[in-house]
Design an enzyme around this catalytic site. Structure first.
Site, mmCIF file in Angstrom:
data_model
loop_
_atom_site.group_PDB
_atom_site.id
_atom_site.type_symbol
_atom_site.label_atom_id
_atom_site.label_comp_id
_atom_site.label_asym_id
_atom_site.label_seq_id
_atom_site.Cartn_x
_atom_site.Cartn_y
_atom_site.Cartn_z
ATOM 1 N N GLY A 239 170.293 34.966 45.961
ATOM 2 C CA GLY A 239 171.705 35.317 45.894
ATOM 3 C C GLY A 239 172.665 34.158 46.000
ATOM 4 C CD GLU A 276 162.827 37.189 46.723
ATOM 5 O OE1 GLU A 276 163.440 38.098 46.104
ATOM 6 O OE2 GLU A 276 161.675 37.303 47.158
ATOM 7 N N GLY A 278 166.568 31.683 42.537
ATOM 8 C CA GLY A 278 166.437 31.559 41.095
ATOM 9 C C GLY A 278 167.542 30.715 40.513
ATOM 10 N NE ARG A 279 173.289 33.340 39.375
ATOM 11 C CZ ARG A 279 173.430 34.040 38.263
ATOM 12 N NH1 ARG A 279 173.857 33.433 37.175
ATOM 13 N NH2 ARG A 279 173.167 35.325 38.246
ATOM 14 C CB CYS A 350 179.713 41.547 13.240
ATOM 15 S SG CYS A 350 179.071 40.537 11.892
ATOM 16 C CE1 TYR A 379 168.263 36.124 36.411
ATOM 17 C CE2 TYR A 379 169.362 34.504 37.791
ATOM 18 C CZ TYR A 379 168.426 35.503 37.635
ATOM 19 O OH TYR A 379 167.640 35.872 38.698
#
Length: 420
Positions: A239, A276, A278-279, A350, A379
């Site tokens: 987070g 844990e 990620g980002r 489009c 992400y």
């Protein structure tokens, strides 16, 4: 807006080298693996004793990313059978856990047969299914119960995973029942708890208070188990957010780790804490480079139409922000020349939602120039709807050497490996 975003010279070299080989206008991702490894090592070094760093591979599960981070982190966090396959193919084997809602029985079976360290349980129904799978394999599986606790409103973030109605975890009011179900399951062993409450957290002090609220509850949660001496792990999730709007002002990770270490040192029986992440591990290593196809003025607003778009880099649309942009004129003599005005950067789709960044002040932007979007390592491509309109998929270039000398472009190509 803070300091302007810069791109390392060797990344610019890799972009220029790859562009020379492109027959069509370019749209490609570049990943700075030396920078990724250095950032991972710095994050790991900041951890206090008794705290582990796992990589949540959902942020970016490309093989080169995993192979770079695996020697650095303590383990990997996975959420599907496909991620199990990628983790098990990693060149450096690491411990791993399986988490997330909606696990298939086949996912559970594969996790147990391929050596999962633990499974994170999301519901009472999942306890029963997991026990059935473990019994069929005649094994005893360690598990962590994911808790959805009540939280103070001031600890909220842009994306809440707990403290409100969500599909994630077991409400704290049901924790006694869930612990009893695991304790009664002959093939399951409760070893800890998992709480992942917030995403996109950019304030270290707020996250510090969030972790403190978990640690304050830890003794009570642990005491509910039939065998509390076996309950030693507290997975606090990830987070940690990335500040895309002010890239020079990022989350104070060392400050968080220092405060966490002080809190753990003051506890009588502290848990083994696991992040844990990620980002915040991979975002900074990635760059999305796109070529300008057209410029136009519509109802007084300037648009830069580029190769690629949100079907390749969905992050800005998904996050609802205007991504930072670095302008690389094709003619280097035009740097900072020409009219400076706001431009909205869009792609080839489009739909009016195909917007990467709004009203970026650029000077003399022209067809054939490149725009580089940094902070694209997490992400970005992996959450994108790449098949929309059936445009070609972008190349992914993994820069493996951070040399910044003056060798020729043909020589520099050895430092970057494209993956289609």
């Amino acid at each position: 807006m803070g300091e302007p975003v810069t791109v390392p010279e060797y990344v610019l070299d890799a972009i220029a080298s790859h562009r020379q080989a492109c027959r069509e206008p370019m749209a490609a991702f570049f990943y700075d693996l030396p920078a990724l490894a250095a950032h991972g090592c710095a994050m790991k070094a900041a951890l206090p004793p008794g705290v582990e760093l796992y990589y949540a591979i959902k942020a970016n599960s490309e093989a080169a990313i995993l192979d770079t981070l695996a020697p650095v982190v303590d383990g990997l966090e996975l959420s599907s059978g496909g991620e199990i396959a990628r983790a098990c193919a990693c060149s450096t084997p690491r411990p791993w856990v399986l988490s997330g809602p909606g696990k298939l029985d086949t996912d559970m079976h594969e996790a147990m047969t391929r050596g999962a360290e633990a499974l994170h349980v999301e519901s009472l129904g999942e306890v029963a299914r997991l026990q059935a799978v473990a019994a069929s394999l005649e094994c005893v599986q360690p598990v962590l119960l994911r808790i959805n606790p009540a939280l103070p409103e001031d600890l909220s973030s842009r994306l809440r995973m707990a403290g409100t109605a969500t599909p994630f975890g077991i409400d704290e009011a049901q924790l006694i029942e869930a612990i009893r179900a695991v304790d009664d399951a002959a093939n399951l062993t409760l070893v800890g708890f998992h709480v992942h409450a917030m995403s996109h957290q950019t304030c270290e002090r707020r996250h510090q208070r969030l972790l403190a609220s978990y640690l304050e509850r830890w003794p009570q949660w642990r005491a509910l188990a039939r065998h509390p001496e076996r309950v030693t792990q507290l997975n606090v999730g990830g987070g940690i957010g990335v500040n895309y709007l002010q890239p020079a002002e990022q989350f104070d990770w060392p400050g968080l780790c220092e405060a966490l270490g002080q809190h753990l040192a003051a506890m009588h029986e502290p848990p083994r804490v696991r992040f844990e992440i990620g980002r915040f591990l991979t975002a900074f290593c990635g760059y999305y480079a796109i070529e300008v196809l057209d410029t136009k003025i519509s109802h007084g607003e300037g648009f830069v139409v580029c190769r690629g778009g949100t079907h390749q880099f969905r992050l800005p649309a998904a996050q609802g922000h205007d991504h930072p942009v670095v302008h690389l004129p094709r003619d280097t003599h035009r740097v900072n020349q020409g009219e400076r005005r706001p431009w909205t950067v869009v792609g080839q789709l489009c739909t009016p939602k195909d917007v990467l960044s709004r009203r970026q002040a650029l000077s003399g932007v022209a067809v054939g120039d490149l725009l580089v979007l940094p902070l694209a390592g997490a992400y970005g491509y992996n959450i994108s709807h790449a098949d929309f309109l059936c445009h070609p998929r972008p190349d992914q270039i993994f820069i493996r050497n951070a040399r910044e000398d003056s060798e020729s472009s043909s020589r520099r190509r050895q430092y970057a490996e494209p993956v289609n």
